[in-house]
Motif scaffolding. Structure first.
Motif, PDB file in Angstrom:
ATOM      1  N   SER A   1       0.869  -1.178   0.000  1.00 50.61           N
ATOM      2  CA  SER A   1       0.000   0.000   0.000  1.00 50.61           C
ATOM      3  C   SER A   1       0.903   1.225   0.000  1.00 50.61           C
ATOM      4  N   LEU A   2       0.393   2.331  -0.480  1.00 50.71           N
ATOM      5  CA  LEU A   2       1.180   3.561  -0.501  1.00 50.71           C
ATOM      6  C   LEU A   2       1.621   3.974   0.900  1.00 50.71           C
ATOM      7  N   SER A   3       0.758   3.773   1.868  1.00 52.39           N
ATOM      8  CA  SER A   3       1.134   4.162   3.235  1.00 52.39           C
ATOM      9  C   SER A   3       2.328   3.347   3.721  1.00 52.39           C
ATOM     10  N   ASP A   4       2.394   2.066   3.364  1.00 55.41           N
ATOM     11  CA  ASP A   4       3.545   1.236   3.735  1.00 55.41           C
ATOM     12  C   ASP A   4       4.820   1.740   3.068  1.00 55.41           C
TER      13      ASP A   4
ATOM     14  N   PHE B   1       5.458   4.872   2.080  1.00 55.29           N
ATOM     15  CA  PHE B   1       5.856   6.122   2.727  1.00 55.29           C
ATOM     16  C   PHE B   1       6.505   5.867   4.085  1.00 55.29           C
ATOM     17  N   LEU B   2       5.961   4.935   4.852  1.00 59.05           N
ATOM     18  CA  LEU B   2       6.564   4.606   6.145  1.00 59.05           C
ATOM     19  C   LEU B   2       7.949   3.998   5.966  1.00 59.05           C
TER      20      LEU B   2
ATOM     21  N   LYS C   1      10.361   6.751   5.097  1.00 62.18           N
ATOM     22  CA  LYS C   1      10.637   7.545   6.302  1.00 62.18           C
ATOM     23  C   LYS C   1      11.663   6.820   7.170  1.00 62.18           C
TER      24      LYS C   1
END
Length: 85
Positions: A42-45, A47-48, A51
């Protein structure tokens, strides 16, 4: 993702944790490109993970892109040419 060349393995490990099906398609002097199946992440994964990478080892640049029709055409043409040889 672009990092110092000595972080190549760290980047590879990070991407493989995101998606065991990821394939490295490009590497030169610390810059690596991977193909990752959409169903795997997923995109959130992503981005994390980036980071985390920025905190752990320097990330000079990174990018995420959707495959274009041109990308597919070049890949099919290259594979076709290789199998014809």
């Amino acid at each position: 993702m672009a990092t110092a060349p000595e972080n190549e393995k760290d980047v590879e490990d990070l991407v493989k944790r995101l998606s065991p099906n990821a394939q490295k398609t490009y590497y030169i002097s610390g810059t690596q490109k991977f193909e990752v199946p959409k169903r795997d992440v997923s995109l959130s994964d992503v981005f994390l993970a980036v980071k985390f990478a920025k905190e752990r080892f320097g990330v000079e640049a990174w990018d995420i892109a959707d495959t274009t029709l041109e990308d597919v055409f070049v890949k099919v043409a290259t594979e076709s040419q290789a199998s014809a040889s």
